[in-house]
Design a protein around this motif. Sequence first.
Motif, mmCIF file in Angstrom:
data_model
loop_
_atom_site.group_PDB
_atom_site.id
_atom_site.type_symbol
_atom_site.label_atom_id
_atom_site.label_comp_id
_atom_site.label_asym_id
_atom_site.label_seq_id
_atom_site.Cartn_x
_atom_site.Cartn_y
_atom_site.Cartn_z
ATOM 1 N N LEU A 112 -0.148 7.679 8.620
ATOM 2 C CA LEU A 112 0.593 6.600 7.984
ATOM 3 C C LEU A 112 -0.274 5.368 7.741
ATOM 4 C CD1 LEU A 112 4.021 6.683 9.880
ATOM 5 C CD2 LEU A 112 3.710 6.917 7.398
ATOM 6 N N VAL A 113 -1.207 5.098 8.645
ATOM 7 C CA VAL A 113 -1.979 3.863 8.523
ATOM 8 C C VAL A 113 -2.867 3.911 7.286
ATOM 9 C CG1 VAL A 113 -3.482 2.244 9.710
ATOM 10 C CG2 VAL A 113 -1.957 3.709 11.046
ATOM 11 N N GLY A 114 -3.612 4.985 7.119
ATOM 12 C CA GLY A 114 -4.455 5.115 5.937
ATOM 13 C C GLY A 114 -3.637 5.123 4.660
ATOM 14 N N ALA A 115 -2.451 5.737 4.714
ATOM 15 C CA ALA A 115 -1.585 5.766 3.532
ATOM 16 C C ALA A 115 -1.140 4.356 3.147
ATOM 17 C CB ALA A 115 -0.368 6.647 3.809
ATOM 18 N N HIS A 116 -0.890 3.518 4.128
ATOM 19 C CA HIS A 116 -0.493 2.140 3.821
ATOM 20 C C HIS A 116 -1.666 1.313 3.307
ATOM 21 C CE1 HIS A 116 3.304 3.086 5.851
ATOM 22 N NE2 HIS A 116 3.780 1.989 5.273
ATOM 23 N N ARG A 117 -2.876 1.633 3.724
ATOM 24 C CA ARG A 117 -4.029 0.953 3.127
ATOM 25 C C ARG A 117 -4.161 1.327 1.652
ATOM 26 N NH1 ARG A 117 -9.645 1.199 4.991
ATOM 27 N NH2 ARG A 117 -9.818 -0.733 3.805
ATOM 28 N N ALA A 118 -3.854 2.591 1.329
ATOM 29 C CA ALA A 118 -3.858 2.992 -0.084
ATOM 30 C C ALA A 118 -2.753 2.254 -0.840
ATOM 31 C CB ALA A 118 -3.677 4.506 -0.192
ATOM 32 N N TYR A 119 -1.584 2.106 -0.210
ATOM 33 C CA TYR A 119 -0.467 1.403 -0.846
ATOM 34 C C TYR A 119 -0.796 -0.074 -1.053
ATOM 35 C CZ TYR A 119 4.349 -0.216 -1.596
ATOM 36 O OH TYR A 119 5.487 -0.788 -2.111
ATOM 37 N N ASP A 128 -6.047 4.061 -13.997
ATOM 38 C CA ASP A 128 -5.626 3.652 -15.344
ATOM 39 C C ASP A 128 -4.993 4.813 -16.113
ATOM 40 O OD1 ASP A 128 -7.781 5.290 -15.858
ATOM 41 O OD2 ASP A 128 -8.993 3.756 -16.869
ATOM 42 N N LEU A 129 -4.566 5.841 -15.406
ATOM 43 C CA LEU A 129 -3.962 7.004 -16.051
ATOM 44 C C LEU A 129 -2.577 6.672 -16.600
ATOM 45 C CD1 LEU A 129 -4.963 9.728 -13.422
ATOM 46 C CD2 LEU A 129 -5.850 9.515 -15.755
ATOM 47 N N ALA A 130 -2.127 7.476 -17.542
ATOM 48 C CA ALA A 130 -0.816 7.258 -18.148
ATOM 49 C C ALA A 130 0.312 7.423 -17.140
ATOM 50 C CB ALA A 130 -0.623 8.219 -19.320
ATOM 51 N N VAL A 131 0.068 8.181 -16.094
ATOM 52 C CA VAL A 131 1.112 8.446 -15.096
ATOM 53 C C VAL A 131 1.144 7.382 -14.012
ATOM 54 C CG1 VAL A 131 1.019 10.932 -15.483
ATOM 55 C CG2 VAL A 131 -0.453 9.894 -13.732
ATOM 56 N N ALA A 132 0.291 6.362 -14.095
ATOM 57 C CA ALA A 132 0.153 5.390 -13.009
ATOM 58 C C ALA A 132 1.461 4.631 -12.748
ATOM 59 C CB ALA A 132 -0.983 4.413 -13.316
ATOM 60 N N ASP A 133 2.163 4.232 -13.797
ATOM 61 C CA ASP A 133 3.393 3.463 -13.609
ATOM 62 C C ASP A 133 4.455 4.295 -12.890
ATOM 63 O OD1 ASP A 133 2.262 1.280 -14.814
ATOM 64 O OD2 ASP A 133 3.184 1.628 -16.776
ATOM 65 N N HIS A 134 4.586 5.536 -13.300
ATOM 66 C CA HIS A 134 5.556 6.409 -12.629
ATOM 67 C C HIS A 134 5.160 6.614 -11.167
ATOM 68 C CE1 HIS A 134 8.256 9.705 -11.751
ATOM 69 N NE2 HIS A 134 7.225 10.456 -11.409
ATOM 70 N N ALA A 135 3.872 6.845 -10.918
ATOM 71 C CA ALA A 135 3.396 7.030 -9.544
ATOM 72 C C ALA A 135 3.671 5.777 -8.715
ATOM 73 C CB ALA A 135 1.908 7.360 -9.537
ATOM 74 N N HIS A 136 3.539 4.594 -9.347
ATOM 75 C CA HIS A 136 3.810 3.325 -8.659
ATOM 76 C C HIS A 136 5.274 3.265 -8.216
ATOM 77 C CE1 HIS A 136 2.497 -1.137 -8.481
ATOM 78 N NE2 HIS A 136 3.510 -0.949 -7.661
ATOM 79 N N GLU A 137 6.165 3.635 -9.089
ATOM 80 C CA GLU A 137 7.588 3.642 -8.751
ATOM 81 C C GLU A 137 7.876 4.600 -7.597
ATOM 82 O OE1 GLU A 137 9.580 4.684 -12.311
ATOM 83 O OE2 GLU A 137 9.078 2.835 -13.382
ATOM 84 N N GLN A 138 7.247 5.759 -7.643
ATOM 85 C CA GLN A 138 7.457 6.749 -6.590
ATOM 86 C C GLN A 138 6.876 6.262 -5.261
ATOM 87 O OE1 GLN A 138 9.771 8.492 -7.749
ATOM 88 N NE2 GLN A 138 8.977 10.587 -7.892
ATOM 89 N N ALA A 139 5.733 5.601 -5.308
ATOM 90 C CA ALA A 139 5.139 5.055 -4.088
ATOM 91 C C ALA A 139 6.079 4.037 -3.450
ATOM 92 C CB ALA A 139 3.784 4.420 -4.396
ATOM 93 N N THR A 199 1.341 11.639 3.406
ATOM 94 C CA THR A 199 0.484 12.176 2.338
ATOM 95 C C THR A 199 1.077 11.891 0.962
ATOM 96 O OG1 THR A 199 1.511 14.387 2.384
ATOM 97 C CG2 THR A 199 -0.358 14.020 3.855
ATOM 98 N N PHE A 200 2.414 11.868 0.861
ATOM 99 C CA PHE A 200 3.053 11.525 -0.415
ATOM 100 C C PHE A 200 2.785 10.063 -0.764
ATOM 101 C CE2 PHE A 200 6.365 14.819 -1.773
ATOM 102 C CZ PHE A 200 5.696 15.860 -1.163
ATOM 103 N N LEU A 201 2.903 9.177 0.227
ATOM 104 C CA LEU A 201 2.632 7.762 -0.032
ATOM 105 C C LEU A 201 1.182 7.571 -0.462
ATOM 106 C CD1 LEU A 201 3.565 4.804 0.034
ATOM 107 C CD2 LEU A 201 2.846 4.739 2.448
ATOM 108 N N GLU A 202 0.268 8.270 0.195
ATOM 109 C CA GLU A 202 -1.153 8.165 -0.163
ATOM 110 C C GLU A 202 -1.397 8.695 -1.568
ATOM 111 O OE1 GLU A 202 -5.330 7.611 1.222
ATOM 112 O OE2 GLU A 202 -3.904 8.193 2.764
ATOM 113 N N ALA A 203 -0.789 9.826 -1.905
ATOM 114 C CA ALA A 203 -1.007 10.437 -3.220
ATOM 115 C C ALA A 203 -0.460 9.551 -4.339
ATOM 116 C CB ALA A 203 -0.338 11.809 -3.262
ATOM 117 N N TYR A 204 0.782 9.122 -4.198
ATOM 118 C CA TYR A 204 1.375 8.268 -5.237
ATOM 119 C C TYR A 204 0.606 6.954 -5.373
ATOM 120 C CZ TYR A 204 5.575 11.219 -5.693
ATOM 121 O OH TYR A 204 6.456 12.257 -5.945
ATOM 122 N N SER A 205 0.200 6.370 -4.256
ATOM 123 C CA SER A 205 -0.514 5.094 -4.295
ATOM 124 C C SER A 205 -1.869 5.245 -4.960
ATOM 125 C CB SER A 205 -0.679 4.538 -2.881
ATOM 126 O OG SER A 205 0.572 4.295 -2.271
ATOM 127 N N ALA A 206 -2.576 6.332 -4.637
ATOM 128 C CA ALA A 206 -3.890 6.560 -5.243
ATOM 129 C C ALA A 206 -3.768 6.748 -6.749
ATOM 130 C CB ALA A 206 -4.557 7.767 -4.600
#
Length: 682
Positions: free
Chosen positions: A521-528, A471-482, A459-466
């Motif tokens: 995990l599978v759906g989370a990786h599709r989000a990633y 285009d939010l300001a937090v997208a880059d940080h979320a990308h790093e966390q993903a 769920t963390f991988l899915e959340a960070y990836s989504a």
Amino acid sequence: MQLRDALDDFKASSGDKTRFPGERRTITGRFSGNGRRLIHVDGGSLRDFGYPLSGLTGIERSRFGLRVDGTPFWFDEMETTQSYHEATTLVETIHRTPFGPVTQLDLTTGDAHITRFDVDEIETGESHTEMIAYLSLAPEGQDSQVGQLHHEDVIEVYHQREHDFVSSTTGFTDVRGQIPVAFEDLIDEEPTEYPRPASDHRYSEDRLSGDLICSLPLYGESTTLVTLLTDRTETEREAALDQLADLREEFNSIEAVEAAADAALPTAAREDHSETLRESVSADVRVLSLLTGQTGLRIAGPNFDPYYRYSGGYGYTWFRDDAEISRFVLESDQHFDLGLSHWHARSARAYCETQRDDGSWPHRVWPHNGALAPGWANAKLEAGNDNDYQADQTGSVIAFLANFYAAGIEDADLEAQVVDTLEAALKSLDGTLEHDGRPMVCQNAWEDSIGRFTHTTATFLEAYSALAATDLAVADHAHEQANRVYEAINHLWVDDRGIFALREHGGGGLDRRADSATLALVGAHRAYEKIETVDDYRLDQLDSHTHTIIKALWHDPEESEIAGLFRNEGDAWRQAHQDHEKIWTVSTGWGANAAAQLGALLADHDDERAVEAAARARELLELVLPGGVLCEDTSYLPEQFFDTGEPDSATPLGWPHALRLATVALMDERGVLYAAHKIAAD
């Protein structure tokens, strides 16, 4: 449910190997509902299950029948057939009486419920024939300290805040009350039969009771009973009486009842789709509508265990389940064009309004007002802040809100609210991510253990990836966390089994058991995959994990025709007398969804293993589709099944219906709903 009812069920079901005494089951019958009330119609009887959606209790028990020359013929003693009117929540029940069929129509509209009886096909000769209705109303859950007021053709039953009204389009020829069952009846070995004979004719009996025995005359070979639940702080008596008059006038024909039902739900699927697909999508939209309150928050399922004897209760909103459902519905709507944009906006607004100051969400809330509900995972609200917290709930809400934002929000105020909510939620998620890139020790999705779970990590991988895909300001940080979470998942791999572990124990060792929740995990990786490429080694892991988990959890008991996946290895919850884990529709639906997601992910990498994944998805999906062995004739998916084939627990459960809806949408989109050889997107 009153203690008297629980004791009666205990007397009736004690010793049964597949029943838990004292519950109020909904494994038979159908529901009608519309935002606040949720009415169970079973064998012609009615019972309110909508307290979590409205804060009003209403009908606790009821019986209906014909009275011919003074003799009652109760419908629950007759053979009945029941169905929904097309894709609506209008329930049609046909009772086979000794005099011919009686048709009963039940429709819930707001705080009112309409029950129409048509007797045009019965033959009773010159006998005096009328309808008889027994209703036990329990305003604010009370079966004592209640009173009645009689207003011509309306009876009002009240406690303090809640006032319940009963009326009829043909009036009443007779009404009498009944005080609660006597103590000697409670300790009798046999269940109490309702309605009971008149007792000692105390002058107060008719007015100090929620039990009503009403005689309804038949005009034009029909009559319509109307019940209305009100909160006196919101609706004054005169307004309620006026509303009842309007309802009696509006619903005085079959055509009016059917028209109101047709207008209540959106079109579920396009006409060019197959009958099975339309039936499945329609059933899922109907069930999710039934379980949803006016706030947009949903109960997990009808609360069958109100005394928490065998469970922690189901009539609440879990943010994990609810947000997963919201995301699945959003994805399905984008494919099928279901016209559910108001659902998505309502859910988003509800999550924004229920977020805590620290950016997280509590364990459970009441869906009718978002207030904190009883729970056991509220560590963030308690001094000490221990591990009794479910971090996956925050991850699931983030994933939905990020997808909702990315789809475009027309309401500027709601968009701003969603952005603020996501920023706060991201900080909360970061605070529960450890230095090694995996979530903290916390409770799992099944709420029965503590550890560092693979499902929570998914769920963390899915959340960070989504978030990273916006285009939010937090997208880059979320990308790093993903990226951090993606790399850390390797620490959960059990190489000799070819699966990801259920969890890491507190001491650092891996729990090697197969767990259906890890299929997330599978759906989370599709989000990633929307922000980074899933590497070949991880594709191999996901392929092995999905097929191995499905094989490990597959159960096909010899004593019945059912088959499917159980929750996890060693799961003994509600196992009763059987010696094997029970089959779960959530797990089976999750298996189908994970296999479909795997097929899509592999196909996007031009990997020929996509075909096998799609075939496995189809096999599992067939089990939960209408006509499948895990789908009841009512179209409902119960939470669990015994090996005997008997359904158990909450029925219907919202989560597997949303999983089925999303799986059907994805497989239809990829062209593999009917032919597993085609997987690539057009």
